[in-house]
Motif scaffolding. Structure first.
Motif, PDB file in Angstrom:
ATOM      1  N   VAL A 188       0.867  -1.182   0.000  1.00  0.00           N
ATOM      2  CA  VAL A 188       0.000   0.000   0.000  1.00  0.00           C
ATOM      3  C   VAL A 188       0.899   1.227   0.000  1.00  0.00           C
ATOM      4  O   VAL A 188       1.739   1.395   0.897  1.00  0.00           O
ATOM      5  CB  VAL A 188      -0.931   0.013   1.224  1.00  0.00           C
ATOM      6  CG1 VAL A 188      -1.730   1.320   1.258  1.00  0.00           C
ATOM      7  CG2 VAL A 188      -1.871  -1.179   1.198  1.00  0.00           C
ATOM      8  N   TYR A 189       0.743   2.077  -1.001  1.00  0.00           N
ATOM      9  CA  TYR A 189       1.601   3.257  -1.177  1.00  0.00           C
ATOM     10  C   TYR A 189       0.827   4.505  -0.788  1.00  0.00           C
ATOM     11  O   TYR A 189      -0.284   4.738  -1.269  1.00  0.00           O
ATOM     12  CB  TYR A 189       2.068   3.350  -2.629  1.00  0.00           C
ATOM     13  CG  TYR A 189       2.937   4.547  -2.938  1.00  0.00           C
ATOM     14  CD1 TYR A 189       4.300   4.519  -2.699  1.00  0.00           C
ATOM     15  CD2 TYR A 189       2.376   5.709  -3.475  1.00  0.00           C
ATOM     16  CE1 TYR A 189       5.100   5.610  -2.995  1.00  0.00           C
ATOM     17  CE2 TYR A 189       3.163   6.802  -3.776  1.00  0.00           C
ATOM     18  CZ  TYR A 189       4.522   6.755  -3.526  1.00  0.00           C
ATOM     19  OH  TYR A 189       5.305   7.837  -3.814  1.00  0.00           O
ATOM     20  N   GLU A 221      -9.680  -1.731  -1.370  1.00  0.00           N
ATOM     21  CA  GLU A 221     -10.292  -0.575  -2.030  1.00  0.00           C
ATOM     22  C   GLU A 221     -11.207   0.174  -1.071  1.00  0.00           C
ATOM     23  O   GLU A 221     -11.203   1.413  -1.030  1.00  0.00           O
ATOM     24  CB  GLU A 221     -11.073  -1.029  -3.267  1.00  0.00           C
ATOM     25  CG  GLU A 221     -10.211  -1.452  -4.442  1.00  0.00           C
ATOM     26  CD  GLU A 221      -9.520  -0.277  -5.106  1.00  0.00           C
ATOM     27  OE1 GLU A 221      -9.831   0.879  -4.761  1.00  0.00           O
ATOM     28  OE2 GLU A 221      -8.676  -0.521  -5.977  1.00  0.00           O
ATOM     29  N   LEU A 271      -9.058   1.953   1.699  1.00  0.00           N
ATOM     30  CA  LEU A 271      -8.246   3.071   1.221  1.00  0.00           C
ATOM     31  C   LEU A 271      -9.070   4.255   0.742  1.00  0.00           C
ATOM     32  O   LEU A 271      -8.526   5.345   0.537  1.00  0.00           O
ATOM     33  CB  LEU A 271      -7.321   2.608   0.085  1.00  0.00           C
ATOM     34  CG  LEU A 271      -6.235   1.601   0.445  1.00  0.00           C
ATOM     35  CD1 LEU A 271      -5.444   1.208  -0.790  1.00  0.00           C
ATOM     36  CD2 LEU A 271      -5.296   2.177   1.505  1.00  0.00           C
ATOM     37  N   LYS A 315      -7.847   8.214   0.126  1.00  0.00           N
ATOM     38  CA  LYS A 315      -7.710   8.720  -1.244  1.00  0.00           C
ATOM     39  C   LYS A 315      -8.270  10.129  -1.363  1.00  0.00           C
ATOM     40  O   LYS A 315      -7.832  10.904  -2.219  1.00  0.00           O
ATOM     41  CB  LYS A 315      -8.430   7.785  -2.219  1.00  0.00           C
ATOM     42  CG  LYS A 315      -7.690   6.483  -2.467  1.00  0.00           C
ATOM     43  CD  LYS A 315      -8.404   5.637  -3.503  1.00  0.00           C
ATOM     44  CE  LYS A 315      -7.628   4.365  -3.797  1.00  0.00           C
ATOM     45  NZ  LYS A 315      -8.294   3.517  -4.817  1.00  0.00           N
ATOM     46  N   HIS A 345      -1.518  10.737  -3.334  1.00  0.00           N
ATOM     47  CA  HIS A 345      -1.433   9.460  -4.045  1.00  0.00           C
ATOM     48  C   HIS A 345      -1.649   8.318  -3.058  1.00  0.00           C
ATOM     49  O   HIS A 345      -0.920   8.203  -2.063  1.00  0.00           O
ATOM     50  CB  HIS A 345      -0.071   9.293  -4.728  1.00  0.00           C
ATOM     51  CG  HIS A 345       0.226  10.354  -5.745  1.00  0.00           C
ATOM     52  ND1 HIS A 345      -0.405  10.396  -6.972  1.00  0.00           N
ATOM     53  CD2 HIS A 345       1.069  11.413  -5.714  1.00  0.00           C
ATOM     54  CE1 HIS A 345       0.046  11.435  -7.652  1.00  0.00           C
ATOM     55  NE2 HIS A 345       0.940  12.066  -6.908  1.00  0.00           N
ATOM     56  N   PHE A 367      -2.558   4.078  -3.402  1.00  0.00           N
ATOM     57  CA  PHE A 367      -2.911   2.904  -4.196  1.00  0.00           C
ATOM     58  C   PHE A 367      -2.205   1.689  -3.607  1.00  0.00           C
ATOM     59  O   PHE A 367      -1.349   1.812  -2.726  1.00  0.00           O
ATOM     60  CB  PHE A 367      -2.530   3.084  -5.669  1.00  0.00           C
ATOM     61  CG  PHE A 367      -1.051   3.280  -5.914  1.00  0.00           C
ATOM     62  CD1 PHE A 367      -0.204   2.190  -6.079  1.00  0.00           C
ATOM     63  CD2 PHE A 367      -0.503   4.550  -5.974  1.00  0.00           C
ATOM     64  CE1 PHE A 367       1.151   2.365  -6.304  1.00  0.00           C
ATOM     65  CE2 PHE A 367       0.847   4.746  -6.196  1.00  0.00           C
ATOM     66  CZ  PHE A 367       1.675   3.644  -6.362  1.00  0.00           C
ATOM     67  N   PHE A 368      -2.570   0.527  -4.088  1.00  0.00           N
ATOM     68  CA  PHE A 368      -1.906  -0.698  -3.659  1.00  0.00           C
ATOM     69  C   PHE A 368      -1.579  -1.539  -4.881  1.00  0.00           C
ATOM     70  O   PHE A 368      -2.244  -1.456  -5.918  1.00  0.00           O
ATOM     71  CB  PHE A 368      -2.769  -1.497  -2.676  1.00  0.00           C
ATOM     72  CG  PHE A 368      -4.002  -2.113  -3.281  1.00  0.00           C
ATOM     73  CD1 PHE A 368      -3.998  -3.435  -3.723  1.00  0.00           C
ATOM     74  CD2 PHE A 368      -5.171  -1.381  -3.397  1.00  0.00           C
ATOM     75  CE1 PHE A 368      -5.133  -3.997  -4.276  1.00  0.00           C
ATOM     76  CE2 PHE A 368      -6.308  -1.941  -3.936  1.00  0.00           C
ATOM     77  CZ  PHE A 368      -6.289  -3.261  -4.386  1.00  0.00           C
ATOM     78  N   ILE A 369      -0.535  -2.333  -4.761  1.00  0.00           N
ATOM     79  CA  ILE A 369      -0.102  -3.185  -5.862  1.00  0.00           C
ATOM     80  C   ILE A 369       0.392  -4.496  -5.281  1.00  0.00           C
ATOM     81  O   ILE A 369       0.968  -4.533  -4.192  1.00  0.00           O
ATOM     82  CB  ILE A 369       0.998  -2.496  -6.704  1.00  0.00           C
ATOM     83  CG1 ILE A 369       1.302  -3.326  -7.954  1.00  0.00           C
ATOM     84  CG2 ILE A 369       2.254  -2.263  -5.877  1.00  0.00           C
ATOM     85  CD1 ILE A 369       2.197  -2.607  -8.944  1.00  0.00           C
ATOM     86  N   SER A 401      -4.182  -7.375  -6.621  1.00  0.00           N
ATOM     87  CA  SER A 401      -4.579  -6.378  -7.610  1.00  0.00           C
ATOM     88  C   SER A 401      -4.338  -6.874  -9.025  1.00  0.00           C
ATOM     89  O   SER A 401      -5.155  -6.655  -9.928  1.00  0.00           O
ATOM     90  CB  SER A 401      -3.817  -5.069  -7.371  1.00  0.00           C
ATOM     91  OG  SER A 401      -2.421  -5.268  -7.497  1.00  0.00           O
TER      92      SER A 401
END
Length: 286
Positions: free
Chosen positions: A68-69, A181, A184, A188, A193, A195-197, A201
């Motif tokens: 998670v960024y 989602e 977060l 958001k 910024h 998001f997660f990767i 995902s």
């Protein structure tokens, strides 16, 4: 095969009655059928290499990390840190999550007033931005934190999420992605910024592309079929009749196939494919 076709030609009504009865019985089984459109469902079950990987993963765990960024110029505002701390707690509460690594969980080993302290860097939220940035600067001295959980310019931090392999079943990626989602969404709206990767995902995105392909390929295949009939027959009435018969018999055949799969396992994995003459749903009993 020749005898079967000859019998159907000589006795069409009994054959149609038999097929209608079989189709009706198969249709009664459809309510218990579970359709699954996932990327993982396309993998071959029982493959020795895959079974060995799953056994090793369940035994030794996995280092596949979902990250998670979070990035913002005011990342160390006390209110923002409190929100991030609550986010970490909610992520750790997810049943699929094994553990997380972040500034809220990584231990800060230090000596204070003659005692060794090992509490996390942000076990307590500082009262001011200055104190929070001091703690963050201290965390940058840890090579496990620098460039991994915290950027050098103190504008971004990461939450590394490790999933529990024993809880990874069909649909786990979609569930984790959906939970993240939702969790977060509040941040958001506050940070620049977010998001997660990671595997959830990527796999859930691939599954979504499969669904989109279903909506694109099937109508395209029907259009190709209609165009082929138009070029061959060159009559509108003949096109309509042939297309109607094709759709009717394909639907009946599909109902019988799905009913059979429902009796065998109750689960089907759908993947869109386009054959030269008609749309085809590749259905695999799992």
């Amino acid at each position: 095969m020749h005898r079967v076709l000859l019998f159907a030609t000589r006795h069409p009504w009994p054959v149609l009655l038999f097929l209608g009865l079989v189709t009706l019985l198969a249709a009664l089984q459809l309510p218990s059928l579970r359709l699954e459109i996932t990327a993982e469902g396309m993998m071959v079950r029982g493959d020795p290499a895959r079974e060995f990987y799953l056994e090793a993963r369940n035994t030794f765990g996995t280092e596949n990390v979902t990250v998670v960024y979070l990035e913002d110029s005011d990342l160390f505002e006390p209110e923002v840190l409190e929100a991030i701390g609550e986010l970490v707690e909610r992520i750790e509460a997810l049943p699929e999550v094994f553990r997380t690594d972040s500034l809220f969980s990584v231990r800060n080993l230090r000596t204070q007033e003659g005692y060794t302290r090992t509490d996390p860097y942000f076990a307590e939220i500082p009262e001011s931005v200055e104190k929070a940035r001091q703690v963050a600067s201290l965390a940058l001295k840890n090579p496990l934190v620098r460039g991994n959980l915290l950027s050098r310019d103190l504008r971004a931090m990461a939450i590394n999420i490790y999933l529990d392999p024993s809880r990874h079943d069909r649909g786990a990626d979609e569930r984790v992605a959906g939970h993240l989602e939702q969790l977060l969404a509040p941040l958001k709206a506050r940070l620049e910024h977010v998001f997660f990767i990671g595997d959830p995902s990527v796999r859930s995105g691939l599954s979504e592309r499969i669904r989109e392909d279903q909506l694109f390929i099937v109508p395209l295949a029907l259009g190709v079929l209609l165009l082929s009939l138009a070029l061959m027959l060159r009559r509108v009435s003949a096109n309509v009749i042939n297309l109607s018969l094709t759709v009717f018999f394909d639907t009946a055949s599909g109902i019988r196939g799905l009913g059979l799969f429902s009796c065998l396992s109750g689960t089907c994995v759908l993947g869109a494919q386009l054959l030269p003459h008609r749309p085809y749903a590749a259905i695999t009993a799992m």
